[in-house]
Design an enzyme around this catalytic site. Structure first.
Site, PDB file in Angstrom:
ATOM      1  CG  ASP A 111      -2.036  -1.143   1.278  1.00 13.97           C
ATOM      2  OD1 ASP A 111      -2.050  -1.772   0.291  1.00 13.97           O
ATOM      3  OD2 ASP A 111      -2.952  -0.982   2.061  1.00 13.97           O
ATOM      4  CG  ASP A 150     -13.738  -2.785  -1.102  1.00 10.40           C
ATOM      5  OD1 ASP A 150     -12.772  -3.797  -1.532  1.00 10.40           O
ATOM      6  OD2 ASP A 150     -13.188  -1.964  -1.286  1.00 10.40           O
TER       7      ASP A 150
END
Length: 244
Positions: free
Chosen positions: A8, A129
């Site tokens: 990330d 998600d």
């Protein structure tokens, strides 16, 4: 089954956010390519790179770091984070990224996904998600009424490469993945599915590996914190004779 380390990116560094909160950041590597080399040396064949600044701003925010990761890593790289423009997809593919992940836009503008799948066949991954089986958008801020499986089937028809499925109630919390929800999605679609969210132990990876046809699992916090030894996890998966 592939075990896919997550990198990330925020402000050019390799970080983790706790439950997607920009106020709760842990920096793991100042130079993200060092993380890429580490995971490559431990046996990873695929990397999952998320441009957190891009996710916030809606345009690519960490291109220099993404290029350095590409130069360092021999295997496949998928990149996501706020990708909502065709030119951003073109740019990422032009610097050697193998697959590009789109998220929120799949709900807000399905025609965009249809168009980019035509332009870039088998290069597009849709990140879904979900919380309690319903799709969440806008960096997890908003939960919709759309069922994750319905969205997955629609996107499959458009010609996506595959799906990354994240159970957001578990992501970054090391509480274990939602095996039932992941299995239900894998059984509903024909495209590759990569599981993400809540993987906290080798036991979690072993459980996911028992889902037939699951293509891969993304792990972030657990490999950085040492809760999972990537080399050991890969050895166990291969030793169990689970198909990659």
């Amino acid at each position: 089954m592939q075990i896919i380390p997550a990198i990330d990116l925020k402000d050019g560094k390799c970080v983790r956010l706790r439950q997607g909160k920009f106020s709760e950041v842990t920096v793991y590597y100042d130079n993200p390519e060092d993380a890429a080399l580490r995971w490559q040396n431990e046996g990873a064949e695929v990397l999952h790179v998320v441009d957190l600044d891009g996710a916030k701003e809606g345009k690519i925010g960490n291109l220099p770091s993404i290029k350095k990761i590409r130069e360092a890593f021999r295997g496949n790289i998928e990149v996501g984070g706020g990708i909502r423009r065709i030119e951003d997809i073109e740019l990422l593919l032009s610097v050697g990224i193998d697959r590009v992940i789109v998220g929120t836009i799949a709900v807000q503008s399905p025609d965009f996904v249809k168009e980019v799948c035509k332009r870039f066949p088998k290069k597009i991954i849709v990140g879904i998600d979900a919380k309690d089986g319903l799709v969440a958008v806008k960096g997890w801020v908003e939960v919709t009424e759309i069922r994750a499986i319905e969205l997955a089937l629609k996107m499959q028809d458009y010609g996506i490469w595959g799906i990354i499925y994240t159970d957001i109630s578990r992501d970054g919390m090391l509480t274990g993945p939602n095996i039932e929800a992941t299995k239900a999605l894998v059984e509903s679609v024909k495209v590759p599915v990569i599981a993400s969210g809540g993987v906290s132990s080798i036991e979690d990876i072993r459980k996911l590996a028992e889902i037939p046809q699951l293509w891969g699992v993304i792990t972030g916090k657990a490999i950085y914190s040492g809760a999972i030894d990537l080399k050991e996890a890969l050895r166990i998966i291969k030793g169990d004779g689970v198909k990659k």
